[in-house]
Design a protein around this motif. Structure first.
Motif, PDB file in Angstrom:
ATOM      1  N   SER A 106       0.817  -1.218   0.000  1.00 57.65           N
ATOM      2  CA  SER A 106       0.000   0.000   0.000  1.00 57.65           C
ATOM      3  C   SER A 106       0.849   1.266   0.000  1.00 57.65           C
ATOM      4  CB  SER A 106      -0.931   0.025   1.220  1.00 57.65           C
ATOM      5  OG  SER A 106      -0.180   0.185   2.411  1.00 57.65           O
ATOM      6  N   HIS A 107       2.171   1.073   0.022  1.00 59.32           N
ATOM      7  CA  HIS A 107       3.106   2.197   0.006  1.00 59.32           C
ATOM      8  C   HIS A 107       2.845   3.125   1.189  1.00 59.32           C
ATOM      9  CE1 HIS A 107       5.586   5.399  -1.792  1.00 59.32           C
ATOM     10  NE2 HIS A 107       6.115   4.403  -2.465  1.00 59.32           N
ATOM     11  N   THR A 108       2.672   2.503   2.375  1.00 59.95           N
ATOM     12  CA  THR A 108       2.327   3.267   3.569  1.00 59.95           C
ATOM     13  C   THR A 108       3.241   2.883   4.726  1.00 59.95           C
ATOM     14  OG1 THR A 108       0.018   3.254   2.852  1.00 59.95           O
ATOM     15  CG2 THR A 108       0.425   3.881   5.122  1.00 59.95           C
ATOM     16  N   LEU A 109       3.613   3.878   5.481  1.00 60.03           N
ATOM     17  CA  LEU A 109       4.353   3.685   6.714  1.00 60.03           C
ATOM     18  C   LEU A 109       3.366   3.837   7.858  1.00 60.03           C
ATOM     19  CD1 LEU A 109       6.998   3.601   8.447  1.00 60.03           C
ATOM     20  CD2 LEU A 109       7.024   6.097   8.226  1.00 60.03           C
ATOM     21  N   TYR A 110       3.437   2.939   8.826  1.00 55.86           N
ATOM     22  CA  TYR A 110       2.597   3.031  10.014  1.00 55.86           C
ATOM     23  C   TYR A 110       3.491   3.240  11.226  1.00 55.86           C
ATOM     24  CZ  TYR A 110      -1.164   1.174   7.144  1.00 55.86           C
ATOM     25  OH  TYR A 110      -2.102   1.003   6.153  1.00 55.86           O
ATOM     26  N   ILE A 111       3.163   4.250  12.010  1.00 51.91           N
ATOM     27  CA  ILE A 111       3.849   4.492  13.267  1.00 51.91           C
ATOM     28  C   ILE A 111       2.797   4.417  14.360  1.00 51.91           C
ATOM     29  CG2 ILE A 111       5.174   6.133  14.653  1.00 51.91           C
ATOM     30  CD1 ILE A 111       6.381   7.192  12.056  1.00 51.91           C
ATOM     31  N   ASP A 112       2.982   3.496  15.284  1.00 52.58           N
ATOM     32  CA  ASP A 112       2.002   3.245  16.344  1.00 52.58           C
ATOM     33  C   ASP A 112       0.612   2.999  15.764  1.00 52.58           C
ATOM     34  OD1 ASP A 112       3.939   3.536  18.343  1.00 52.58           O
ATOM     35  OD2 ASP A 112       3.643   5.713  18.433  1.00 52.58           O
TER      36      ASP A 112
END
Length: 99
Positions: free
Chosen positions: A6-12
């Protein structure tokens, strides 16, 4: 967590949208944790060796990334500078980071 699909970074658990080049740099470093890349290597791998440009562009993108992912961008703990060599993604042993 980096979700390459999804070309996404997740933080927390919260999505952090990154421009293409920032995501590409982070993905490169994440695929090679604790490996140091020079400015020229990052530039060649992300922009292409045939592209004529300035490696200072990499420094700007790294700075922007740090503002988004570091708790204290002025004292980075994740994307660290190895003086005279380049940058690496610092991943401690037994980390819960997911790439």
């Amino acid at each position: 967590t980096i979700d390459h699909t999804s070309h996404t970074l997740y933080i927390d658990g919260k999505p952090v949208l990154l421009p293409l080049k920032e995501f590409s740099i982070l993905a490169l470093l994440a695929r090679n944790p604790n490996m140091v890349f020079s400015l020229a290597q990052i530039y060649d791998l992300i922009w292409g060796a045939d592209n004529i440009g300035d490696t200072r562009t990499v420094m700007v993108h790294i700075s922007n990334l740090r503002k988004k992912i570091e708790l204290d961008p002025a004292n980075p703990k994740l994307i660290v500078t190895i003086k005279g060599v380049g940058y690496k993604l610092n991943v401690p042993p037994h980390s819960d980071m997911h790439f």
